[in-house]
Enzyme design. Structure first.
Site, PDB file in Angstrom:
ATOM      1  CE  LYS A  53      -1.772   0.320   8.545  1.00 14.65           C
ATOM      2  NZ  LYS A  53      -0.804   0.370   7.421  1.00 14.65           N
ATOM      3  CG  ASN A 108       1.774   3.003   7.581  1.00 14.58           C
ATOM      4  OD1 ASN A 108       1.050   2.170   8.116  1.00 14.58           O
ATOM      5  ND2 ASN A 108       1.721   3.268   6.291  1.00 14.58           N
ATOM      6  CG  HIS A 152      -6.385   1.033   6.327  1.00 14.31           C
ATOM      7  ND1 HIS A 152      -5.838   0.759   5.093  1.00 14.31           N
ATOM      8  CD2 HIS A 152      -7.726   1.151   6.133  1.00 14.31           C
ATOM      9  CE1 HIS A 152      -6.821   0.703   4.197  1.00 14.31           C
ATOM     10  NE2 HIS A 152      -7.970   0.941   4.799  1.00 14.31           N
ATOM     11  CE1 TYR A 167      -3.504  -2.873   3.985  1.00 12.41           C
ATOM     12  CE2 TYR A 167      -3.563  -4.432   5.804  1.00 12.41           C
ATOM     13  CZ  TYR A 167      -3.510  -3.126   5.331  1.00 12.41           C
ATOM     14  OH  TYR A 167      -3.474  -2.073   6.225  1.00 12.41           O
ATOM     15  CD  GLU A 208     -10.658  -0.291   3.115  1.00 13.27           C
ATOM     16  OE1 GLU A 208      -9.808  -0.466   2.235  1.00 13.27           O
ATOM     17  OE2 GLU A 208     -10.693   0.740   3.830  1.00 13.27           O
TER      18      GLU A 208
HETATM   19  P1  ADP Z   1      -1.658   3.545   2.346  1.00  9.82           P
HETATM   20  O1  ADP Z   1      -1.852   2.795   3.650  1.00  9.82           O
HETATM   21  O2  ADP Z   1      -1.009   4.884   2.554  1.00  9.82           O
HETATM   22  O3  ADP Z   1      -2.918   3.631   1.524  1.00  9.82           O
HETATM   23  P2  ADP Z   1      -0.767   1.464   0.511  1.00  9.82           P
HETATM   24  O4  ADP Z   1      -2.217   1.172   0.286  1.00  9.82           O
HETATM   25  O5  ADP Z   1       0.084   1.716  -0.686  1.00  9.82           O
HETATM   26  O6  ADP Z   1      -0.577   2.699   1.503  1.00  9.82           O
HETATM   27  O7  ADP Z   1      -0.107   0.245   1.294  1.00  9.82           O
HETATM   28  C1  ADP Z   1      -0.823  -0.424   2.316  1.00  9.82           C
HETATM   29  C2  ADP Z   1       0.095  -0.609   3.499  1.00  9.82           C
HETATM   30  O8  ADP Z   1       1.167  -1.471   3.128  1.00  9.82           O
HETATM   31  C3  ADP Z   1       0.795   0.653   4.015  1.00  9.82           C
HETATM   32  O9  ADP Z   1      -0.006   1.429   4.879  1.00  9.82           O
HETATM   33  C4  ADP Z   1       1.999   0.079   4.720  1.00  9.82           C
HETATM   34  O10 ADP Z   1       1.656  -0.457   6.014  1.00  9.82           O
HETATM   35  C5  ADP Z   1       2.360  -1.085   3.808  1.00  9.82           C
HETATM   36  N1  ADP Z   1       3.370  -0.702   2.801  1.00  9.82           N
HETATM   37  C6  ADP Z   1       3.178   0.032   1.675  1.00  9.82           C
HETATM   38  N2  ADP Z   1       4.307   0.172   0.980  1.00  9.82           N
HETATM   39  C7  ADP Z   1       5.257  -0.495   1.681  1.00  9.82           C
HETATM   40  C8  ADP Z   1       6.650  -0.744   1.505  1.00  9.82           C
HETATM   41  N3  ADP Z   1       7.303  -0.259   0.422  1.00  9.82           N
HETATM   42  N4  ADP Z   1       7.294  -1.473   2.432  1.00  9.82           N
HETATM   43  C9  ADP Z   1       6.661  -1.979   3.499  1.00  9.82           C
HETATM   44  N5  ADP Z   1       5.345  -1.791   3.739  1.00  9.82           N
HETATM   45  C10 ADP Z   1       4.658  -1.067   2.846  1.00  9.82           C
HETATM   46 MG    MG Z   2      -4.035   2.061   0.714  1.00 13.41          MG
END
Ligand code: ADP
Ligand code: MG
Length: 147
Positions: free
Chosen positions: A11, A114, A117, A51, A128
């Site tokens: 990211k 974070n 992805h 997304y 994807e």
């Molecule tokens: P993951 O990436 O672990 O599969 P998700 O698919 O639930 O997580 O969410 C997609 C992305 O959205 C996350 O990687 C993160 O960057 C962002 N995200 C998820 N939950 C939150 C939150 N509560 N606040 C801010 N950003 C979030």
């Molecule tokens: Mg996800």
């Protein structure tokens, strides 16, 4: 390909913080073959589309803004049981809950920023991979991966 491929994005935050190299090193050391890779930048429209499953979530607009804010690295990773194995080394979405040694524990700045992805299912991995790569850009080790 079922079970053999996953898709990842390094990211914008991790790219800006010069973590591309360290993250790719972990990916290789954990036994993933990089079958396709490119540095690119998402438009707002592309980030919205990528997304789209999260569009009702409160963090969607800010996630789209972040994901389109700078360059990213996109890659197809090949390994047996790739989706699950990669999620294990990525760690929890919330980096404060991620296990020691995981990519997010090491490189995430926040829940949103974070670091990487990782696909959450074989079906989404295929969608994807197709979002970013055509067939001629994929270099699989295992020919069973060609679909
Ligand atoms: P993951 O990436 O672990 O599969 P998700 O698919 O639930 O997580 O969410 C997609 C992305 O959205 C996350 O990687 C993160 O960057 C962002 N995200 C998820 N939950 C939150 C939150 N509560 N606040 C801010 N950003 C979030
Ligand atoms: Mg996800």
């Amino acid at each position: 390909m079922k079970g053999k491929l996953t898709f990842t994005i390094i990211k914008p935050g991790a790219v800006a913080n010069e973590h591309i190299g360290p993250i790719l090193k972990i990916i290789n050391e954990k036994g993933f073959h990089i079958a396709a890779m490119r540095m690119t930048r998402l438009s707002v429209k592309q980030a919205q589309e990528f997304y789209a499953v999260h569009k009702e979530r409160p963090f969607y607009d800010s996630l789209v803004e972040f994901m389109s804010s700078g360059p990213i690295v996109v890659a197809i990773l090949e390994k047996e049981n790739a989706v699950e194995e990669y999620r294990k080394i990525v760690g929890a979405t919330d980096p404060s809950k991620a296990d020691e040694g995981t990519i997010r524990k090491l490189f995430a700045e926040s829940m949103q920023r974070n670091a990487v992805h990782g696909s959450d299912s074989d079906e989404n991995a295929m969608i994807e991979c197709d979002f970013f790569f055509n067939r001629s850009e994929r270099f699989y080790k295992d020919q069973d991966c060609c679909w």
